[in-house]
Design a protein around this motif. Sequence first.
Motif, short mmCIF file in Angstrom:
data_model
loop_
_atom_site.label_atom_id
_atom_site.label_comp_id
_atom_site.label_asym_id
_atom_site.label_seq_id
_atom_site.Cartn_x
_atom_site.Cartn_y
_atom_site.Cartn_z
N ASP A 1 -5.89 -3.93 12.79
CA ASP A 1 -6.69 -2.80 12.33
C ASP A 1 -5.78 -1.81 11.62
OD1 ASP A 1 -8.20 -0.31 12.24
OD2 ASP A 1 -9.56 -1.21 13.71
N LEU A 2 -6.04 -1.57 10.34
CA LEU A 2 -5.21 -0.68 9.53
C LEU A 2 -5.98 0.58 9.16
CD1 LEU A 2 -3.66 -3.28 7.04
CD2 LEU A 2 -2.79 -2.57 9.27
N ASP A 3 -5.44 1.74 9.54
CA ASP A 3 -6.03 2.99 9.08
C ASP A 3 -5.44 3.33 7.71
OD1 ASP A 3 -3.48 3.95 9.58
OD2 ASP A 3 -4.06 5.24 11.25
N ARG A 4 -5.81 4.49 7.17
CA ARG A 4 -5.33 4.86 5.83
C ARG A 4 -3.81 4.93 5.76
NH1 ARG A 4 -7.01 10.25 4.94
NH2 ARG A 4 -7.01 10.37 7.20
N ALA A 5 -3.20 5.48 6.80
CA ALA A 5 -1.74 5.61 6.80
C ALA A 5 -1.07 4.24 6.78
CB ALA A 5 -1.29 6.41 8.02
N ALA A 6 -1.60 3.30 7.55
CA ALA A 6 -1.02 1.96 7.59
C ALA A 6 -1.21 1.24 6.26
CB ALA A 6 -1.64 1.16 8.72
N LEU A 7 -2.35 1.43 5.62
CA LEU A 7 -2.60 0.82 4.31
C LEU A 7 -1.64 1.38 3.26
CD1 LEU A 7 -6.50 0.81 4.32
CD2 LEU A 7 -5.06 -1.23 4.23
N VAL A 8 -1.47 2.68 3.27
CA VAL A 8 -0.55 3.31 2.30
C VAL A 8 0.88 2.83 2.55
CG1 VAL A 8 0.50 5.50 1.60
CG2 VAL A 8 -1.99 5.30 1.80
N ALA A 9 1.29 2.74 3.80
CA ALA A 9 2.64 2.28 4.12
C ALA A 9 2.87 0.85 3.62
CB ALA A 9 2.89 2.36 5.62
N ARG A 10 1.82 0.04 3.64
CA ARG A 10 1.95 -1.35 3.21
C ARG A 10 1.91 -1.50 1.70
NH1 ARG A 10 -1.29 -6.31 6.00
NH2 ARG A 10 -0.14 -5.37 7.75
N TYR A 11 0.98 -0.80 1.05
CA TYR A 11 0.73 -1.05 -0.37
C TYR A 11 1.24 0.04 -1.32
CZ TYR A 11 -2.30 -4.66 1.53
OH TYR A 11 -2.79 -5.75 2.21
N LEU A 12 1.47 1.24 -0.77
CA LEU A 12 1.95 2.35 -1.60
C LEU A 12 3.08 3.07 -0.87
CD1 LEU A 12 -1.53 3.73 -2.71
CD2 LEU A 12 0.15 2.68 -4.23
N PRO A 13 4.17 2.36 -0.55
CA PRO A 13 5.23 2.97 0.28
C PRO A 13 5.92 4.16 -0.38
CG PRO A 13 5.95 0.87 -0.65
CD PRO A 13 4.48 0.97 -0.92
N GLU A 14 5.81 4.29 -1.70
CA GLU A 14 6.45 5.42 -2.39
C GLU A 14 5.45 6.54 -2.69
OE1 GLU A 14 8.42 3.85 -5.81
OE2 GLU A 14 9.75 2.55 -4.64
N PHE A 15 4.31 6.50 -2.05
CA PHE A 15 3.28 7.52 -2.24
C PHE A 15 3.85 8.89 -1.89
CE2 PHE A 15 -1.20 9.10 -1.54
CZ PHE A 15 -1.67 8.72 -2.79
N ALA A 16 3.61 9.87 -2.76
CA ALA A 16 4.24 11.19 -2.59
C ALA A 16 3.84 11.86 -1.28
CB ALA A 16 3.88 12.08 -3.77
N VAL A 17 2.55 11.83 -0.95
CA VAL A 17 2.06 12.47 0.27
C VAL A 17 1.27 11.44 1.06
CG1 VAL A 17 0.70 14.35 1.26
CG2 VAL A 17 1.91 14.70 -0.91
N ALA A 18 1.90 10.90 2.09
CA ALA A 18 1.23 9.88 2.89
C ALA A 18 0.21 10.53 3.83
CB ALA A 18 2.25 9.10 3.71
N PRO A 19 -0.96 9.88 4.02
CA PRO A 19 -1.95 10.44 4.95
C PRO A 19 -1.47 10.34 6.39
CG PRO A 19 -2.61 8.25 4.22
CD PRO A 19 -1.41 8.63 3.41
#
Length: 281
Positions: free
Chosen positions: A249-267
């Motif tokens: 089960d992936l929440d928004r933070a886990a999805l961003v960590a997997r697919y957008l690791p360089e995202f400026a502001v992680a949820p």
Amino acid sequence: MKHGHASRTALGAAGHRAAHQALERGMVFADPLALAILGEDAEEAVALARQQPERRALRLFIAMRSRFAEDSAKVAIGMGVRQILVLGAGLDTFAYRLESSDGLRVFELDHPATQSDKRRRLARAGVAEALHVAFVAHDFERGSMTSALEAGGFDTGRRTFVLWLGVTPYLTEEAVFATLGELARFPGGVEIVFDYANPPQTIQEADVRGFHDELAARVAAIGEPFRCYLDTDALHRRARDLGFAGIEDLDRAALVARYLPEFAVAPRPGPGGHVVRMATQ
């Protein structure tokens, strides 16, 4: 959803997928048919995304859930699964981007009006209806999904991968678990990826909660209101009781960590939108 009308929220989700191709060049989820299937609606979807940058978070969530689901499906196909079920397929194009292989069948289940709209759009885009795709008409709130599938040639005795995206919030909780219960009883076994939302009052960030409230008002205004929110722990318990295991089960933070690791502001980790994968034996 209004009887006899194609789903407006299915069109909206397709618009987000298309805008992701145009504005982010499909950096998370590449779908070369996303713009084509929208036809004359594609330009409006992209323009709306440009005019409302606050929609980007939802657009990226939709891209990430599609990426997770399709990556999981491709792994299953690589391991020999030859029966794919797309529940509430809407304007999803996965089946038309899959290379046909020995014995592969894709069943798309949705409301008849939404299916008719999709088939018109495919024809206008010059996308042939693949021989490995079968359309099955069904309303999740009425009648047996299993009976409808079997009438369409689906074999419950074959191992099946299920994609069920952008649907559960619009159903009743009873219909969600009735569907999961039917899938769990397929003798051949299933693996499923679906998304769901936690109750909005549990979301801590005021801006995220405010965006949810605005979105809820918009979908309610077009006759397709949010009807189902699920507590994560309770969902997992009920899924295990039905026979599902191996829950990821992936929440928004886990999805961003997997697919957008360089995202400026992680949820923040925690309540909000989730994508979950689970399977029966």
